[in-house]
Design an enzyme around this catalytic site. Structure first.
Site, PDB file in Angstrom:
ATOM      1  N   GLN A   1      -8.517  -6.841 -10.860  1.00 49.85           N
ATOM      2  CA  GLN A   1      -8.966  -5.758 -10.537  1.00 49.85           C
ATOM      3  C   GLN A   1      -8.538  -4.552 -11.271  1.00 49.85           C
ATOM      4  O   GLN A   1      -9.284  -3.652 -11.510  1.00 49.85           O
ATOM      5  CB  GLN A   1      -8.797  -5.583  -9.093  1.00 49.85           C
TER       6      GLN A   1
ATOM      7  N   HIS B   1       0.905  -1.194   0.065  1.00 51.72           N
ATOM      8  CA  HIS B   1       0.021  -0.068   0.157  1.00 51.72           C
ATOM      9  C   HIS B   1       0.842   1.327  -0.025  1.00 51.72           C
ATOM     10  O   HIS B   1       0.577   2.235  -0.700  1.00 51.72           O
ATOM     11  CB  HIS B   1      -1.016  -0.124   1.219  1.00 51.72           C
TER      12      HIS B   1
ATOM     13  N   GLN C   1     -17.908  -6.492  -1.715  1.00 47.12           N
ATOM     14  CA  GLN C   1     -17.001  -7.363  -2.433  1.00 47.12           C
ATOM     15  C   GLN C   1     -16.739  -8.645  -1.929  1.00 47.12           C
ATOM     16  O   GLN C   1     -15.903  -9.464  -2.330  1.00 47.12           O
ATOM     17  CB  GLN C   1     -15.839  -6.451  -2.677  1.00 47.12           C
TER      18      GLN C   1
HETATM   19  P1  AMP Z   1      -6.424  -3.784  -0.512  1.00 46.14           P
HETATM   20  O1  AMP Z   1      -6.296  -3.028   0.654  1.00 46.14           O
HETATM   21  O2  AMP Z   1      -6.030  -5.076  -0.412  1.00 46.14           O
HETATM   22  O3  AMP Z   1      -7.871  -3.481  -1.140  1.00 46.14           O
HETATM   23  O4  AMP Z   1      -5.464  -3.125  -1.487  1.00 46.14           O
HETATM   24  C1  AMP Z   1      -5.211  -1.699  -1.814  1.00 46.14           C
HETATM   25  C2  AMP Z   1      -4.477  -1.595  -3.102  1.00 46.14           C
HETATM   26  O5  AMP Z   1      -2.982  -1.989  -2.606  1.00 46.14           O
HETATM   27  C3  AMP Z   1      -4.886  -2.187  -4.178  1.00 46.14           C
HETATM   28  O6  AMP Z   1      -4.818  -1.630  -5.463  1.00 46.14           O
HETATM   29  C4  AMP Z   1      -3.928  -3.658  -4.009  1.00 46.14           C
HETATM   30  O7  AMP Z   1      -3.853  -4.017  -5.547  1.00 46.14           O
HETATM   31  C5  AMP Z   1      -2.525  -2.917  -3.499  1.00 46.14           C
HETATM   32  N1  AMP Z   1      -1.881  -4.015  -3.152  1.00 46.14           N
HETATM   33  C6  AMP Z   1      -2.044  -4.823  -2.184  1.00 46.14           C
HETATM   34  N2  AMP Z   1      -0.921  -5.617  -1.941  1.00 46.14           N
HETATM   35  C7  AMP Z   1       0.274  -5.201  -2.926  1.00 46.14           C
HETATM   36  C8  AMP Z   1       1.323  -5.529  -3.051  1.00 46.14           C
HETATM   37  N3  AMP Z   1       1.932  -6.599  -2.572  1.00 46.14           N
HETATM   38  N4  AMP Z   1       2.235  -4.725  -3.990  1.00 46.14           N
HETATM   39  C9  AMP Z   1       1.517  -3.692  -4.494  1.00 46.14           C
HETATM   40  N5  AMP Z   1       0.259  -3.291  -4.529  1.00 46.14           N
HETATM   41  C10 AMP Z   1      -0.450  -3.699  -3.408  1.00 46.14           C
END
Ligand code: AMP
Length: 283
Positions: free
Chosen positions: A153, A37, A61
């Site tokens: 996504q 993040h 979701q």
């Molecule tokens: P989430 O909180 O899981 O909905 O993720 C929020 C954002 O962070 C989304 O765009 C995810 O794709 C991104 N994200 C989550 N894990 C990673 C990672 N390991 N590397 C890069 N971006 C990430």
């Protein structure tokens, strides 16, 4: 750093920024923040004068029986990280604020969601499309940042922005991994040590495919078989899907010809499901 919980206040701030000609970068998240993040936050800070991060665990979701109630939540820790990262505003709405009524409108994007995670989690991307549309409408950023970790996504959101003519640049940033290759995920906190050790195999399998393509292999079935062999070294993991698809349209192919492809994997550890992917350019 402003902490905003109401839609009206968030709108007022973004309107103020727009009037001041400040470019606004937006990072939507579900919290339980980690370096993945934060990489999005850093990119957003580099490219914009103001950065908004939202933290909202979107019930729409999650499928019935999934981990909505148990999804890791750690507001205090998240706020500290975001403050340190120099974020200007955190948007932290309640479920009632975002969904004053159960939405009557339904989204659908069949060609991108009838594969991969969309098959395992029917309704998931429809919920993502709803919340992302609402958040973009509220925050009104110039740029929005998503991680390649959730590649499907990214494709869905990129096309949502195009199809609904949002005046927003979509940015996809690379996957951030632990030193031994496991992609960072808020859900990794649920893994036992032995599961975590085994989860590394997802990335090992992806690297195997990359090495084979680099060595000239272009038959998808051979690549998938080699990857399956790697994954089968695991005692605890159960493959959910393993696919090589065209990167822009998620279509199946038998042979890799010139172009870009996504190698995507999902595996269960008990009830927990991990995903990972790799983009391969064939010249
Ligand atoms: P989430 O909180 O899981 O909905 O993720 C929020 C954002 O962070 C989304 O765009 C995810 O794709 C991104 N994200 C989550 N894990 C990673 C990672 N390991 N590397 C890069 N971006 C990430």
């Amino acid at each position: 750093m402003k902490i905003i919980r109401s839609i009206n206040e968030m709108r007022a701030l973004s309107t103020e920024w727009r009037c001041a000609q400040a470019s606004v970068g937006f990072v939507p998240t579900m919290g339980a923040l980690h370096e993945g993040h934060l990489s999005l936050v850093r990119a957003s800070k580099e490219e914009n004068q103001q950065v908004v991060v939202s933290i909202f665990v979107n019930p729409l979701q999650f499928l019935p029986g999934e981990d909505f109630a148990g999804y890791p939540r750690n507001e205090e820790h998240d706020l500290q990280l975001l403050k340190k990262a120099g974020v200007d505003c955190i948007f932290l709405p309640t479920v009632e604020e975002i969904y004053p009524q159960e939405p009557l409108l339904k989204f659908s994007c069949p060609s991108l969601t009838n594969v991969l995670c969309g098959l395992s989690r029917p309704g998931h991307f429809e919920g993502v499309m709803m919340v992302v549309s609402k958040l973009l409408n509220i925050v009104q950023p110039q740029q929005v940042y998503f991680g390649q970790k959730d590649y499907q996504q990214c494709l869905v959101v990129k096309n949502l922005i195009t199809d609904l003519a949002f005046n927003i640049d979509f940015r996809m940033l690379p996957i951030v991994r632990e030193a031994h290759g496991l992609a960072l995920s808020s859900r990794n906190a649920y893994l036992s040590l032995s599961e975590k050790n085994e989860a590394v195999l997802l990335n090992v399998a992806l690297q195997k495919a990359q090495a084979m393509v680099d060595a000239g292999e272009n038959a998808v079935e051979k690549l998938l078989t080699a990857m399956r062999t790697v994954l089968q070294e695991g005692q605890l993991l159960k493959i959910d899907y393993l696919e090589i698809l065209t990167a822009d349209t998620l279509q199946k192919v038998e042979l890799l010809t010139k172009g870009r492809y996504v190698v995507a994997v999902a595996a269960y550890f008990g009830k927990m499901r991990l995903i990972d992917n790799l983009l391969i350019d064939v010249s």
